[in-house]
Design a protein around this motif. Structure first.
Motif, PDB file in Angstrom:
ATOM      1  N   HIS A  45       1.035  -1.243   0.146  1.00 26.44           N
ATOM      2  CA  HIS A  45       0.029   0.147   0.055  1.00 26.44           C
ATOM      3  C   HIS A  45       0.993   1.342  -0.010  1.00 26.44           C
ATOM      4  O   HIS A  45       2.151   1.273   0.261  1.00 26.44           O
ATOM      5  CB  HIS A  45      -0.895  -0.021   1.335  1.00 26.44           C
ATOM      6  N   GLY A  46       0.250   2.365  -0.481  1.00 26.91           N
ATOM      7  CA  GLY A  46       0.865   3.629  -0.178  1.00 26.91           C
ATOM      8  C   GLY A  46       0.176   4.459   0.627  1.00 26.91           C
ATOM      9  O   GLY A  46      -0.981   4.303   1.232  1.00 26.91           O
ATOM     10  N   ILE A  47       0.919   5.767   0.960  1.00 27.33           N
ATOM     11  CA  ILE A  47      -0.097   6.823   1.727  1.00 27.33           C
ATOM     12  C   ILE A  47       0.093   7.874   1.229  1.00 27.33           C
ATOM     13  O   ILE A  47       1.155   8.345   0.574  1.00 27.33           O
ATOM     14  CB  ILE A  47       0.546   6.539   3.446  1.00 27.33           C
ATOM     15  N   LEU A  48      -1.042   8.715   1.061  1.00 23.73           N
ATOM     16  CA  LEU A  48      -0.931  10.268   1.088  1.00 23.73           C
ATOM     17  C   LEU A  48      -1.406  10.949   2.043  1.00 23.73           C
ATOM     18  O   LEU A  48      -2.550  10.655   2.490  1.00 23.73           O
ATOM     19  CB  LEU A  48      -2.155  10.218  -0.335  1.00 23.73           C
ATOM     20  N   THR A  49      -0.637  11.792   2.479  1.00 26.78           N
ATOM     21  CA  THR A  49      -0.956  12.944   3.447  1.00 26.78           C
ATOM     22  C   THR A  49      -1.304  14.188   3.077  1.00 26.78           C
ATOM     23  O   THR A  49      -1.174  14.464   2.022  1.00 26.78           O
ATOM     24  CB  THR A  49       0.400  12.720   4.430  1.00 26.78           C
TER      25      THR A  49
END
Length: 130
Positions: A45-49
């Motif tokens: 997974h990735g994360i967008l903040t």
């Protein structure tokens, strides 16, 4: 204190094709500072903040055109629910992260933020109220 005791169980998941405007609207509506980016064609997974979105807009990019996939962090450290908060905080410091995806096996079960850690530690240190 463990990560599971402090994490937010509200996990916002978006796809890599979501625009930054769509992602930010969903984050605002859910009152969260990050979204897990799930790409069925990618490993992990990735994360967008909120900071990723801020940096893109600050650079003059169009939030209606830019996609989450181009701005997410994919080189992640995942926390386990049984990690101590100290271990999670150390991982955040080493990696320069403010959010960690909490994984149980291969399933995201929560998000741990710096704010969550501070809140838990402050609560733990507060004198018992009568």
């Amino acid at each position: 204190m463990r990560v599971a005791d402090a994490m937010s169980e509200i996990v916002l998941s978006i796809g890599p094709a979501h625009t930054l405007r769509q992602a930010s609207a969903l984050m605002a509506r859910r009152r969260v500072g990050s979204a897990v980016v799930v790409d069925p064609d990618a490993v992990g997974h990735g994360i967008l903040t909120e900071r990723d979105i801020l940096n893109a807009i600050g650079a003059g990019l169009d939030p209606d055109v830019e996609h989450a996939a181009a701005h997410l962090t994919s080189d992640l450290v995942y926390a386990g629910p049984d990690w101590t908060l100290l271990k999670a905080a150390e991982a955040m410091l080493r990696g320069g992260f403010r959010h960690l995806i909490v994984m149980d096996d291969s399933t995201p079960v929560g998000i741990l933020s710096v704010r969550d850690i501070v809140r838990a530690w402050a609560h733990q240190q507060a004198p018992a109220q009568v």
